[in-house]
Design a protein around this motif. Structure first.
Motif, PDB file in Angstrom:
ATOM      1  N   LEU A   8       0.830  -1.204   0.000  1.00 19.94           N
ATOM      2  CA  LEU A   8       0.000   0.000   0.000  1.00 19.94           C
ATOM      3  C   LEU A   8       0.864   1.253   0.000  1.00 19.94           C
ATOM      4  O   LEU A   8       0.591   2.217  -0.715  1.00 19.94           O
ATOM      5  CB  LEU A   8      -0.934  -0.003   1.206  1.00 19.94           C
ATOM      6  N   LEU A   9       1.920   1.244   0.789  1.00 25.27           N
ATOM      7  CA  LEU A   9       2.824   2.385   0.811  1.00 25.27           C
ATOM      8  C   LEU A   9       3.519   2.560  -0.538  1.00 25.27           C
ATOM      9  O   LEU A   9       3.660   3.672  -1.039  1.00 25.27           O
ATOM     10  CB  LEU A   9       3.859   2.225   1.919  1.00 25.27           C
ATOM     11  N   ARG A  10       3.938   1.441  -1.133  1.00 24.61           N
ATOM     12  CA  ARG A  10       4.582   1.544  -2.450  1.00 24.61           C
ATOM     13  C   ARG A  10       3.598   2.038  -3.501  1.00 24.61           C
ATOM     14  O   ARG A  10       3.943   2.815  -4.385  1.00 24.61           O
ATOM     15  CB  ARG A  10       5.165   0.188  -2.861  1.00 24.61           C
ATOM     16  N   GLU A  11       2.353   1.555  -3.399  1.00 28.22           N
ATOM     17  CA  GLU A  11       1.331   2.022  -4.340  1.00 28.22           C
ATOM     18  C   GLU A  11       1.124   3.526  -4.194  1.00 28.22           C
ATOM     19  O   GLU A  11       1.022   4.263  -5.179  1.00 28.22           O
ATOM     20  CB  GLU A  11       0.011   1.295  -4.085  1.00 28.22           C
ATOM     21  N   SER A  12       1.070   3.985  -2.939  1.00 25.59           N
ATOM     22  CA  SER A  12       0.929   5.418  -2.696  1.00 25.59           C
ATOM     23  C   SER A  12       2.124   6.173  -3.249  1.00 25.59           C
ATOM     24  O   SER A  12       1.979   7.193  -3.929  1.00 25.59           O
ATOM     25  CB  SER A  12       0.795   5.673  -1.193  1.00 25.59           C
ATOM     26  N   ARG A  13       3.303   5.654  -2.992  1.00 22.43           N
ATOM     27  CA  ARG A  13       4.525   6.320  -3.437  1.00 22.43           C
ATOM     28  C   ARG A  13       4.617   6.346  -4.956  1.00 22.43           C
ATOM     29  O   ARG A  13       5.032   7.339  -5.552  1.00 22.43           O
ATOM     30  CB  ARG A  13       5.737   5.574  -2.874  1.00 22.43           C
ATOM     31  N   ASP A  14       4.205   5.263  -5.598  1.00 25.58           N
ATOM     32  CA  ASP A  14       4.452   5.104  -7.022  1.00 25.58           C
ATOM     33  C   ASP A  14       3.331   5.600  -7.922  1.00 25.58           C
ATOM     34  O   ASP A  14       3.498   5.659  -9.125  1.00 25.58           O
ATOM     35  CB  ASP A  14       4.706   3.628  -7.345  1.00 25.58           C
ATOM     36  N   SER A  15       2.170   5.943  -7.352  1.00 21.76           N
ATOM     37  CA  SER A  15       1.046   6.249  -8.229  1.00 21.76           C
ATOM     38  C   SER A  15       0.455   7.639  -8.016  1.00 21.76           C
ATOM     39  O   SER A  15      -0.607   7.938  -8.542  1.00 21.76           O
ATOM     40  CB  SER A  15      -0.059   5.203  -8.037  1.00 21.76           C
ATOM     41  N   LEU A  16       1.119   8.497  -7.260  1.00 23.42           N
ATOM     42  CA  LEU A  16       0.592   9.835  -7.022  1.00 23.42           C
ATOM     43  C   LEU A  16       0.555  10.625  -8.329  1.00 23.42           C
ATOM     44  O   LEU A  16       1.587  10.992  -8.876  1.00 23.42           O
ATOM     45  CB  LEU A  16       1.454  10.571  -5.990  1.00 23.42           C
ATOM     46  N   ARG A  17      -0.651  10.855  -8.826  1.00 21.29           N
ATOM     47  CA  ARG A  17      -0.843  11.644 -10.029  1.00 21.29           C
ATOM     48  C   ARG A  17      -0.126  11.054 -11.246  1.00 21.29           C
ATOM     49  O   ARG A  17       0.119  11.747 -12.224  1.00 21.29           O
ATOM     50  CB  ARG A  17      -0.388  13.093  -9.821  1.00 21.29           C
ATOM     51  N   VAL A  18       0.256   9.794 -11.189  1.00 20.16           N
ATOM     52  CA  VAL A  18       0.958   9.177 -12.307  1.00 20.16           C
ATOM     53  C   VAL A  18      -0.059   8.437 -13.154  1.00 20.16           C
ATOM     54  O   VAL A  18      -0.876   7.687 -12.636  1.00 20.16           O
ATOM     55  CB  VAL A  18       2.056   8.209 -11.807  1.00 20.16           C
ATOM     56  N   ILE A  19      -0.014   8.644 -14.449  1.00 20.69           N
ATOM     57  CA  ILE A  19      -1.061   8.081 -15.298  1.00 20.69           C
ATOM     58  C   ILE A  19      -0.580   6.900 -16.129  1.00 20.69           C
ATOM     59  O   ILE A  19      -1.334   6.354 -16.910  1.00 20.69           O
ATOM     60  CB  ILE A  19      -1.643   9.165 -16.229  1.00 20.69           C
ATOM     61  N   ARG A  20       0.674   6.502 -15.987  1.00 21.04           N
ATOM     62  CA  ARG A  20       1.152   5.336 -16.702  1.00 21.04           C
ATOM     63  C   ARG A  20       2.306   4.712 -15.932  1.00 21.04           C
ATOM     64  O   ARG A  20       2.892   5.332 -15.052  1.00 21.04           O
ATOM     65  CB  ARG A  20       1.621   5.715 -18.115  1.00 21.04           C
ATOM     66  N   GLU A  21       2.622   3.487 -16.288  1.00 23.28           N
ATOM     67  CA  GLU A  21       3.746   2.806 -15.669  1.00 23.28           C
ATOM     68  C   GLU A  21       5.056   3.308 -16.266  1.00 23.28           C
ATOM     69  O   GLU A  21       5.124   3.656 -17.447  1.00 23.28           O
ATOM     70  CB  GLU A  21       3.631   1.294 -15.887  1.00 23.28           C
ATOM     71  N   PHE A  22       6.093   3.322 -15.442  1.00 22.24           N
ATOM     72  CA  PHE A  22       7.405   3.729 -15.913  1.00 22.24           C
ATOM     73  C   PHE A  22       8.270   2.494 -16.148  1.00 22.24           C
ATOM     74  O   PHE A  22       8.164   1.493 -15.433  1.00 22.24           O
ATOM     75  CB  PHE A  22       8.091   4.633 -14.883  1.00 22.24           C
ATOM     76  N   GLY A  23       9.154   2.597 -17.123  1.00 21.84           N
ATOM     77  CA  GLY A  23      10.121   1.548 -17.356  1.00 21.84           C
ATOM     78  C   GLY A  23      11.271   1.639 -16.376  1.00 21.84           C
ATOM     79  O   GLY A  23      11.378   2.602 -15.602  1.00 21.84           O
ATOM     80  N   PRO A  24      12.180   0.646 -16.385  1.00 22.74           N
ATOM     81  CA  PRO A  24      13.297   0.633 -15.431  1.00 22.74           C
ATOM     82  C   PRO A  24      14.156   1.898 -15.474  1.00 22.74           C
ATOM     83  O   PRO A  24      14.539   2.423 -14.426  1.00 22.74           O
ATOM     84  CB  PRO A  24      14.102  -0.604 -15.851  1.00 22.74           C
ATOM     85  N   ALA A  25      14.464   2.394 -16.677  1.00 26.36           N
ATOM     86  CA  ALA A  25      15.306   3.592 -16.768  1.00 26.36           C
ATOM     87  C   ALA A  25      14.595   4.805 -16.189  1.00 26.36           C
ATOM     88  O   ALA A  25      15.210   5.628 -15.493  1.00 26.36           O
ATOM     89  CB  ALA A  25      15.681   3.848 -18.236  1.00 26.36           C
ATOM     90  N   GLU A  26      13.281   4.907 -16.445  1.00 25.85           N
ATOM     91  CA  GLU A  26      12.520   6.032 -15.906  1.00 25.85           C
ATOM     92  C   GLU A  26      12.411   5.937 -14.392  1.00 25.85           C
ATOM     93  O   GLU A  26      12.506   6.953 -13.688  1.00 25.85           O
ATOM     94  CB  GLU A  26      11.129   6.065 -16.528  1.00 25.85           C
ATOM     95  N   ARG A  27      12.229   4.739 -13.874  1.00 21.17           N
ATOM     96  CA  ARG A  27      12.165   4.571 -12.415  1.00 21.17           C
ATOM     97  C   ARG A  27      13.500   4.933 -11.770  1.00 21.17           C
ATOM     98  O   ARG A  27      13.536   5.528 -10.693  1.00 21.17           O
ATOM     99  CB  ARG A  27      11.761   3.148 -12.061  1.00 21.17           C
ATOM    100  N   ALA A  28      14.574   4.563 -12.419  1.00 19.60           N
ATOM    101  CA  ALA A  28      15.892   4.914 -11.885  1.00 19.60           C
ATOM    102  C   ALA A  28      16.081   6.433 -11.894  1.00 19.60           C
ATOM    103  O   ALA A  28      16.596   7.015 -10.923  1.00 19.60           O
ATOM    104  CB  ALA A  28      16.988   4.244 -12.713  1.00 19.60           C
ATOM    105  N   ARG A  29      15.638   7.080 -12.962  1.00 14.45           N
ATOM    106  CA  ARG A  29      15.752   8.531 -13.031  1.00 14.45           C
ATOM    107  C   ARG A  29      14.866   9.197 -11.995  1.00 14.45           C
ATOM    108  O   ARG A  29      15.267  10.179 -11.346  1.00 14.45           O
ATOM    109  CB  ARG A  29      15.365   9.012 -14.443  1.00 14.45           C
ATOM    110  N   ARG A  30      13.669   8.647 -11.815  1.00 17.18           N
ATOM    111  CA  ARG A  30      12.765   9.200 -10.800  1.00 17.18           C
ATOM    112  C   ARG A  30      13.376   9.058  -9.411  1.00 17.18           C
ATOM    113  O   ARG A  30      13.261   9.959  -8.576  1.00 17.18           O
ATOM    114  CB  ARG A  30      11.404   8.503 -10.851  1.00 17.18           C
ATOM    115  N   ALA A  31      14.042   7.929  -9.136  1.00 16.24           N
ATOM    116  CA  ALA A  31      14.690   7.732  -7.835  1.00 16.24           C
ATOM    117  C   ALA A  31      15.800   8.759  -7.622  1.00 16.24           C
ATOM    118  O   ALA A  31      16.000   9.253  -6.511  1.00 16.24           O
ATOM    119  CB  ALA A  31      15.243   6.319  -7.732  1.00 16.24           C
ATOM    120  N   GLU A  32      16.532   9.087  -8.681  1.00 15.96           N
ATOM    121  CA  GLU A  32      17.582  10.103  -8.572  1.00 15.96           C
ATOM    122  C   GLU A  32      16.984  11.468  -8.220  1.00 15.96           C
ATOM    123  O   GLU A  32      17.515  12.205  -7.380  1.00 15.96           O
ATOM    124  CB  GLU A  32      18.349  10.201  -9.891  1.00 15.96           C
ATOM    125  N   ILE A  33      15.874  11.818  -8.867  1.00 13.21           N
ATOM    126  CA  ILE A  33      15.214  13.092  -8.584  1.00 13.21           C
ATOM    127  C   ILE A  33      14.695  13.099  -7.146  1.00 13.21           C
ATOM    128  O   ILE A  33      14.821  14.102  -6.429  1.00 13.21           O
ATOM    129  CB  ILE A  33      14.073  13.332  -9.586  1.00 13.21           C
TER     130      ILE A  33
END
Length: 210
Positions: A8-33
């Motif tokens: 549930l926490l990961r869902e909250s963290r990963d889906s706030l106002r996000v309208i599509r799934e991210f690929g591995p490179a995008e997730r890595a970039r998001r983690a850097e930000i």
């Protein structure tokens, strides 16, 4: 169970106002930000985090930050979900004292939670502001976390909050965190408050003991 709460926490963290799934490179970039934003929040609190400043520090554009997190509050709630996951993991790894009374275990665990919160007070201040912003899931994800904190304190993953004691203690915890982040209150007093609440809620009355 803990996996449900973490999900549930990961869902909250990963889906706030996000309208599509991210690929591995995008997730890595998001983690850097997010790491850049966390450092800013830890230094300066809620007001010290702006989308423009995060983008500049991370070497990207505000549009990209908005695409990954939706808003400033979405970004900060992402950070808070990460912090909650890390804190829950730390709590589950604390050595348990099987001879201690349940109320004593819970009081000690929640007091430790306060200590960890004090280590990153500015981040918590940003998070408390964000939770009450009305942008994102807010407090919805925290009720199962309160239960999971009690389970971790008791080292009992099957414990259930049949009488809403974890819920009530969680609300006391939330008030303590607000006190910690908005007032110059003594951390000793705050730890005493949460420990006292734990004992009031979880001490078994003598006439109910086996």
């Amino acid at each position: 169970m803990i996996d449900d709460t973490a999900a549930l926490l990961r869902e909250s963290r990963d889906s706030l106002r996000v309208i599509r799934e991210f690929g591995p490179a995008e997730r890595a970039r998001r983690a850097e930000i997010a790491a850049v934003a966390r450092a800013m929040a830890s230094r300066h609190g809620y007001k010290g985090v702006t989308i423009r400043a995060v983008a500049a520090e991370a070497g990207t554009t505000p549009v990209t930050v908005y695409r990954y997190f939706g808003s400033k509050d979405g970004l900060i709630q992402h950070l808070m979900a990460d912090w909650a996951l890390d804190t829950l993991d730390r709590l589950t790894r604390l050595p348990a004292d099987p001879g201690a009374e349940p109320a004593d275990r819970i009081a000690a665990a929640f007091s430790q939670f306060i200590d960890w919160a004090a280590e990153d007070r500015n981040l918590l201040q940003a998070g408390m502001n964000s939770v009450h912003s009305g942008d994102g899931p807010g407090i919805r994800v925290w009720r199962p976390l309160f239960t999971e904190l009690v389970r971790a304190a008791l080292a009992d993953p099957g414990w259930t909050d049949d009488h809403d004691r974890a819920l009530v203690l969680g609300h006391v915890l939330t008030t303590c965190l607000l006190d910690l982040t908005t007032n110059p209150a003594s951390i000793t007093d705050i730890r005493h408050t949460i420990a006292r609440a734990a004992h009031l809620l979880f001490t078994t009355p003598p006439n109910c003991r086996p």
